[in-house]
Design an enzyme around this catalytic site. Sequence first.
Site, PDB file in Angstrom:
ATOM      1  N   LYS A   1      93.431 -65.674  71.222  1.00 32.97           N
ATOM      2  CA  LYS A   1      93.282 -64.252  70.878  1.00 32.97           C
ATOM      3  C   LYS A   1      92.577 -64.098  69.523  1.00 32.97           C
ATOM      4  CE  LYS A   1      97.965 -64.335  68.954  1.00 32.97           C
ATOM      5  NZ  LYS A   1      99.390 -64.042  69.258  1.00 32.97           N
TER       6      LYS A   1
ATOM      7  N   TYR B   1      85.260 -59.395  37.220  1.00 32.76           N
ATOM      8  CA  TYR B   1      85.762 -58.012  37.224  1.00 32.76           C
ATOM      9  C   TYR B   1      87.133 -57.924  36.549  1.00 32.76           C
ATOM     10  CZ  TYR B   1      82.250 -56.415  40.599  1.00 32.76           C
ATOM     11  OH  TYR B   1      81.090 -56.067  41.233  1.00 32.76           O
TER      12      TYR B   1
HETATM   13  C1  LIG Z   1     100.029 -65.306  69.309  1.00 32.80           C
HETATM   14  C2  LIG Z   1     101.088 -65.721  70.240  1.00 32.80           C
HETATM   15  C3  LIG Z   1     101.404 -67.075  70.424  1.00 32.80           C
HETATM   16  C4  LIG Z   1     100.797 -68.168  69.589  1.00 32.80           C
HETATM   17  O1  LIG Z   1     101.466 -68.221  68.364  1.00 32.80           O
HETATM   18  P1  LIG Z   1     101.098 -69.341  67.265  1.00 32.80           P
HETATM   19  O2  LIG Z   1     102.081 -69.131  66.200  1.00 32.80           O
HETATM   20  O3  LIG Z   1      99.706 -69.054  66.848  1.00 32.80           O
HETATM   21  O4  LIG Z   1     101.212 -70.638  67.954  1.00 32.80           O
HETATM   22  C5  LIG Z   1     102.330 -67.403  71.389  1.00 32.80           C
HETATM   23  N1  LIG Z   1     102.943 -66.450  72.123  1.00 32.80           N
HETATM   24  C6  LIG Z   1     102.695 -65.139  71.955  1.00 32.80           C
HETATM   25  C7  LIG Z   1     103.413 -64.146  72.774  1.00 32.80           C
HETATM   26  C8  LIG Z   1     101.769 -64.724  71.005  1.00 32.80           C
HETATM   27  O5  LIG Z   1     101.527 -63.432  70.838  1.00 32.80           O
END
Ligand SMILES: *Cc1c(COP(=O)(O)O)cnc(C)c1O
Length: 361
Positions: A35, A256
């Site tokens: 994702k 800055y």
């Molecule tokens: C994003 C997500 C994962 C992966 O989590 P990580 O900590 O990146 O391994 C697994 N399950 C769900 C439901 C998620 O939303």
Amino acid sequence: MARPNQARLDLGALRHNLSVARKLAPNSKVLAVVKANGYGHGAVIIARQLEALADALAVASIEEAVELRDAGISAPILLLEGVFEAEELGTAAQLGFWITIDNEWQLRWLEEAVLPEPVHCWLKVDTGMHRLGIAPGRAQEFYQRLKATDNALDDLVIYTHFASADDLQSSQTKEQLELFDALCKPLPAQLSAANSSGLLAWPDACYDWVRPGYMLYGNSPLIEAHPNATALQPVMTLTSAVISLRDVPAGEAVGYGASWIARRPSRIATVTIGYGDGYPRLAANDTPVLINGQRASLAGRVSMDMITVDVTDLPDVHVGDEVVLWGRGLPMAEIARHAGTIGYELTTRMPARTPRVVIIA
Ligand SMILES: *Cc1c(COP(=O)(O)O)cnc(C)c1O
């Protein structure tokens, strides 16, 4: 020279990290999470590597899944938040996406839809994170209704998500596991609970499917060092270069807001990467960077396009020298700590402005 910034990708490391996940969960199938543009690495590049090695992929939304299908990815893809409106169900059925059911309206849309094919459903139960998923008391009812509708394939997966698996001192993961075991006992289905932290540190959490995301990109999500995480190799190395050098007398400020003041006559290197390129603005003075493989530290605030680095103690720094901001030789978690954030945010916020360059295919 052209502006030198690169998010260099080592796809060998990605494949290696997936094999680490397989080794730690030898009896589980692997749902590789890609994702948020593959955690900022580039969803298509990452999915092309992982689709042959994982059992399925996962994204947050149907738009992310369609992007992968359009790029020729044929693996099953789970939508981790399910559909956002009933119309998406037809697309999901057509393109072979798996859907999460985590609330009443998603289930009703599914029950009432007319679909070209039944869809594979993952029923999400809230065992304590209290963000997404149905209440444990309704698991039986949702299970029966999913079994009853012709729009859901029969091989259900029931899953849950951990709130504190990165913290081995927390008792919450054990409590979530106990609740999950109890409520799934009377419901024959495949089960899934572990994200990266669960997979790395909670062997009881692996069940039928593990769902690693972050660890596949080569960094440990665990708060403390852990032997299972030592084999991970960073996929992304963020690099830039020195574009200017100057000597600053003691007492003069840099950057800055004049937040860094030279305590001694200092040599300052300007590096052409800033928060507009994905480097965190909140990285504090003293955040490490690597120049020619040697550590130096930030001196002054991060600008949109540049940072300034105290190189007084490095013998030989020249314009054009390579700078590593994180990745190989400089753990991302360390930079995240200096910036008051987590590595997840650093990679997912990498903008299109910084080119992803595959250096090891
Ligand atoms: C994003 C997500 C994962 C992966 O989590 P990580 O900590 O990146 O391994 C697994 N399950 C769900 C439901 C998620 O939303």
